[in-house]
Scaffold this motif. Structure first.
Motif, PDB file in Angstrom:
ATOM      1  N   GLU A  43      12.303  26.539  77.989  1.00  0.00           N
ATOM      2  CA  GLU A  43      12.070  27.870  78.552  1.00  0.00           C
ATOM      3  C   GLU A  43      13.389  28.601  78.744  1.00  0.00           C
ATOM      4  O   GLU A  43      14.441  27.974  78.914  1.00  0.00           O
ATOM      5  CB  GLU A  43      11.371  27.784  79.914  1.00  0.00           C
ATOM      6  CG  GLU A  43      10.014  27.119  79.918  1.00  0.00           C
ATOM      7  CD  GLU A  43      10.030  25.777  80.589  1.00  0.00           C
ATOM      8  OE1 GLU A  43       8.989  25.334  81.073  1.00  0.00           O
ATOM      9  OE2 GLU A  43      11.126  25.159  80.631  1.00  0.00           O
ATOM     10  N   SER A  44      13.313  29.915  78.791  1.00  0.00           N
ATOM     11  CA  SER A  44      14.465  30.743  79.130  1.00  0.00           C
ATOM     12  C   SER A  44      13.952  32.049  79.733  1.00  0.00           C
ATOM     13  O   SER A  44      12.771  32.399  79.570  1.00  0.00           O
ATOM     14  CB  SER A  44      15.323  31.030  77.898  1.00  0.00           C
ATOM     15  OG  SER A  44      14.569  31.710  76.914  1.00  0.00           O
ATOM     16  N   GLY A 102      11.167  23.859  83.066  1.00  0.00           N
ATOM     17  CA  GLY A 102      10.975  24.800  84.171  1.00  0.00           C
ATOM     18  C   GLY A 102      12.036  25.874  84.212  1.00  0.00           C
ATOM     19  O   GLY A 102      13.210  25.631  83.885  1.00  0.00           O
ATOM     20  N   ALA A 103      11.621  27.065  84.628  1.00  0.00           N
ATOM     21  CA  ALA A 103      12.535  28.203  84.789  1.00  0.00           C
ATOM     22  C   ALA A 103      12.271  28.817  86.156  1.00  0.00           C
ATOM     23  O   ALA A 103      11.127  29.144  86.483  1.00  0.00           O
ATOM     24  CB  ALA A 103      12.312  29.237  83.693  1.00  0.00           C
ATOM     25  N   GLN A 104      13.326  28.953  86.939  1.00  0.00           N
ATOM     26  CA  GLN A 104      13.164  29.483  88.298  1.00  0.00           C
ATOM     27  C   GLN A 104      13.055  31.004  88.258  1.00  0.00           C
ATOM     28  O   GLN A 104      13.883  31.681  87.631  1.00  0.00           O
ATOM     29  CB  GLN A 104      14.342  29.076  89.176  1.00  0.00           C
ATOM     30  CG  GLN A 104      14.261  29.601  90.603  1.00  0.00           C
ATOM     31  CD  GLN A 104      13.071  29.034  91.365  1.00  0.00           C
ATOM     32  OE1 GLN A 104      12.703  27.866  91.187  1.00  0.00           O
ATOM     33  NE2 GLN A 104      12.457  29.850  92.216  1.00  0.00           N
ATOM     34  N   VAL A 105      12.043  31.519  88.934  1.00  0.00           N
ATOM     35  CA  VAL A 105      11.870  32.964  89.119  1.00  0.00           C
ATOM     36  C   VAL A 105      11.872  33.226  90.621  1.00  0.00           C
ATOM     37  O   VAL A 105      11.065  32.652  91.366  1.00  0.00           O
ATOM     38  CB  VAL A 105      10.559  33.459  88.489  1.00  0.00           C
ATOM     39  CG1 VAL A 105      10.291  34.903  88.864  1.00  0.00           C
ATOM     40  CG2 VAL A 105      10.607  33.305  86.973  1.00  0.00           C
ATOM     41  N   THR A 106      12.793  34.067  91.053  1.00  0.00           N
ATOM     42  CA  THR A 106      12.903  34.410  92.470  1.00  0.00           C
ATOM     43  C   THR A 106      12.773  35.913  92.618  1.00  0.00           C
ATOM     44  O   THR A 106      13.527  36.670  91.995  1.00  0.00           O
ATOM     45  CB  THR A 106      14.233  33.939  93.059  1.00  0.00           C
ATOM     46  OG1 THR A 106      14.354  32.514  92.882  1.00  0.00           O
ATOM     47  CG2 THR A 106      14.316  34.262  94.543  1.00  0.00           C
ATOM     48  N   VAL A 107      11.814  36.328  93.428  1.00  0.00           N
ATOM     49  CA  VAL A 107      11.584  37.757  93.671  1.00  0.00           C
ATOM     50  C   VAL A 107      11.951  38.034  95.124  1.00  0.00           C
ATOM     51  O   VAL A 107      11.267  37.596  96.055  1.00  0.00           O
ATOM     52  CB  VAL A 107      10.119  38.140  93.405  1.00  0.00           C
ATOM     53  CG1 VAL A 107       9.944  39.651  93.550  1.00  0.00           C
ATOM     54  CG2 VAL A 107       9.693  37.676  92.012  1.00  0.00           C
ATOM     55  N   SER A 108      13.039  38.745  95.305  1.00  0.00           N
ATOM     56  CA  SER A 108      13.550  38.973  96.657  1.00  0.00           C
ATOM     57  C   SER A 108      14.437  40.209  96.672  1.00  0.00           C
ATOM     58  O   SER A 108      15.129  40.505  95.687  1.00  0.00           O
ATOM     59  CB  SER A 108      14.357  37.758  97.119  1.00  0.00           C
ATOM     60  OG  SER A 108      14.950  38.001  98.388  1.00  0.00           O
TER      61      SER A 108
END
Length: 127
Positions: free
Chosen positions: A6-7, A120-126
């Motif tokens: 993933e990317s 896995g790819a980390q997605v952070t919404v902040s």
């Protein structure tokens, strides 16, 4: 050996967009289903979206109208366009491939028994 990579993850403000990509490698003849799942620590991994090689698509209710899954079967890739992101979309997103047919060492079509997962790819919404 089939692998998924993933990317495209990262940090984004609420209301923003991200696009995840996943490429499959190996002696692959066909992948019936490619999908995106996500997981938050302490919770079960949940399906976000899936797409068959025939074009059938399913979305989790929580992402309908905001996320779009697409595939390029020739490139063995799947994408997840995520718009109008919310803090509750924060998670590790995993690419998944199921019902995979490969060419074995003897040149024969062989179905794999197991699903394959990406790292896995980390997605952070902040904000």
């Amino acid at each position: 050996q089939v692998q998924l990579v993933e990317s495209g993850g990262g940090l984004v403000q609420p209301g923003g967009s991200l696009r995840l990509s996943c490429v499959a490698s190996g002696r692959i003849i066909n992948i019936y289903t490619m999908a995106w799942y996500r997981q938050v620590p302490g919770n079960q991994r949940e399906l976000v979206a899936l797409m068959t090689n025939g074009g059938t698509i399913n979305y989790a209710e929580s992402v309908k109208g905001r996320f779009t899954i697409s595939r390029d079967n020739a490139k063995k890739m799947v994408y997840l366009q995520m718009n109008s992101l919310k803090p509750e979309d924060t998670a590790t997103y995993y690419c998944n491939a199921d019902r995979i047919v490969i060419e074995n060492a003897s040149g024969r079509r062989t179905p794999l028994q197991n699903k394959i997962w990406g790292q896995g790819a980390q997605v952070t919404v902040s904000s």
